[in-house]
Design a protein around this motif. Structure first.
Motif, PDB file in Angstrom:
ATOM      1  N   UNK A 192       0.826  -1.210   0.000  1.00  0.00           N
ATOM      2  CA  UNK A 192       0.000   0.000   0.000  1.00  0.00           C
ATOM      3  C   UNK A 192       0.860   1.260   0.000  1.00  0.00           C
ATOM      4  N   UNK A 193       1.976   1.218   0.737  1.00  0.00           N
ATOM      5  CA  UNK A 193       2.866   2.377   0.773  1.00  0.00           C
ATOM      6  C   UNK A 193       3.478   2.627  -0.598  1.00  0.00           C
ATOM      7  N   UNK A 194       3.882   1.542  -1.289  1.00  0.00           N
ATOM      8  CA  UNK A 194       4.476   1.680  -2.620  1.00  0.00           C
ATOM      9  C   UNK A 194       3.472   2.261  -3.605  1.00  0.00           C
ATOM     10  N   UNK A 195       2.220   1.815  -3.492  1.00  0.00           N
ATOM     11  CA  UNK A 195       1.171   2.359  -4.371  1.00  0.00           C
ATOM     12  C   UNK A 195       0.959   3.849  -4.092  1.00  0.00           C
ATOM     13  N   UNK A 196       0.923   4.198  -2.815  1.00  0.00           N
ATOM     14  CA  UNK A 196       0.718   5.594  -2.434  1.00  0.00           C
ATOM     15  C   UNK A 196       1.871   6.477  -2.917  1.00  0.00           C
ATOM     16  N   UNK A 197       3.057   5.870  -3.016  1.00  0.00           N
ATOM     17  CA  UNK A 197       4.240   6.605  -3.484  1.00  0.00           C
ATOM     18  C   UNK A 197       4.354   6.612  -5.008  1.00  0.00           C
ATOM     19  N   UNK A 198       3.359   5.991  -5.682  1.00  0.00           N
ATOM     20  CA  UNK A 198       3.291   6.123  -7.138  1.00  0.00           C
ATOM     21  C   UNK A 198       3.554   4.874  -7.952  1.00  0.00           C
ATOM     22  N   UNK A 256       2.795  -4.243  -9.747  1.00  0.00           N
ATOM     23  CA  UNK A 256       4.242  -4.223  -9.505  1.00  0.00           C
ATOM     24  C   UNK A 256       4.519  -4.153  -8.006  1.00  0.00           C
ATOM     25  N   UNK A 257       3.736  -3.349  -7.295  1.00  0.00           N
ATOM     26  CA  UNK A 257       3.896  -3.242  -5.841  1.00  0.00           C
ATOM     27  C   UNK A 257       3.729  -4.609  -5.176  1.00  0.00           C
ATOM     28  N   UNK A 258       2.700  -5.335  -5.602  1.00  0.00           N
ATOM     29  CA  UNK A 258       2.455  -6.658  -5.033  1.00  0.00           C
ATOM     30  C   UNK A 258       3.596  -7.618  -5.346  1.00  0.00           C
TER      31      UNK A 258
END
Length: 270
Positions: free
Chosen positions: A190-196, A201-203
């Motif tokens: 979730x943090x990676x998604x929030x950071x763009x 890919x985040x998963x």
């Protein structure tokens, strides 16, 4: 080497399925020597279709001749189940229980026989044969019986024999522990998604990072603290993140969370 001539499961949930799978793949038990009973008929039928085991419609009748009786039932259902089966258990049988909070002494006193009772605390990675299982023995368990039980759980991961007094801590560590790791992985995603970063890919990268880090811990056998320091470089990105964890007292948060889990385990014990 076969570990059982007749293994009887009461309960057919995920953990029972994982153990049956591990035993069959390890050739420790033949499918025709496994019998399962559950009030939810569809669950038992699924196991029968998947593994070729037998269904025991009547607990008492099915338990006759079983040398290992595996109790995979909810703790609140244990008193009723023990009352139903206690007259049918032969004296040399081994009872293996994975019910959280149910002590060996409680089972012994409910059965009202000098019967071998072994308590086990496996965890959900047993479903992919990477479990961690703690075992402890009751008053009437021989060394040979304990080793048989350990071999059973070694087929789905690692198994260690501990004193029963340690089971509340083990519950907080390895029993609940996978959920902590899953939660941390979820938060990283979730943090990676929030950071763009893209969701998929985040998963992918969060999951692979958790998997790879766990594999390094297992294969290198180096302490987690040592491996942590090897990732970190002076004034680098990792150090910046770790310093923030420290400033937020993550160590205290994790300690208190595990303490809460341990106290809950104690409250459930009987």
């Amino acid at each position: 080497m076969e570990i059982s001539k007749k293994l009887f499961f009461i309960g057919s949930g995920n953990m029972a399925s994982a153990i049956i799978s591990g035993l069959l793949e390890s050739n420790l038990v033949k499918s025709e020597n496994i019998v399962c009973n559950d009030v939810v008929k569809e669950k038992v039928l699924n196991l029968q279709r998947k593994y070729g085991i037998s269904i025991g419609e009547d607990k008492g009748e099915a338990i006759i001749g079983a040398d290992i009786i595996f109790l995979s039932v909810k703790p609140q259902n244990m008193p009723k189940v023990l009352d139903e089966i206690r007259h049918f258990i032969r004296s040399k049988a081994i009872i293996v229980s994975i019910a959280a909070g149910i002590t060996t002494r409680f089972i012994e006193e409910s059965i009202q026989k000098n019967i071998a009772v072994i308590r086990a605390m496996p965890n959900t990675p047993a479903l992919v044969r990477s479990g961690a299982t703690a075992l402890c023995k009751g008053r009437f368990v021989s060394d040979d019986q304990l080793e048989r039980a350990k071999s059973l759980f070694a087929s789905i991961g690692k198994a260690e024999i501990l004193d029963e007094k340690n089971f509340d801590v083990i519950t907080a560590l390895s029993g609940s522990g996978p959920a902590y790791i899953f939660y941390f992985c979820e938060l990283m995603q979730k943090a990676a998604e929030k950071l763009g970063l893209d969701k998929n890919i985040s998963k992918t990268f969060a999951v692979q990072t958790v998997y790879g880090a766990g594999k390094m811990l297992n294969i290198t056998n180096e302490p987690a603290e040592t491996l942590k320091e090897k990732v970190k470089s002076p004034n680098g990105t990792t150090e910046a993140a770790l310093k923030y964890f420290e400033s937020q007292k993550l160590q205290d948060i994790i300690y208190e969370a595990m303490n809460q889990a341990m106290e809950k385990s104690k409250a459930l014990s009987k």
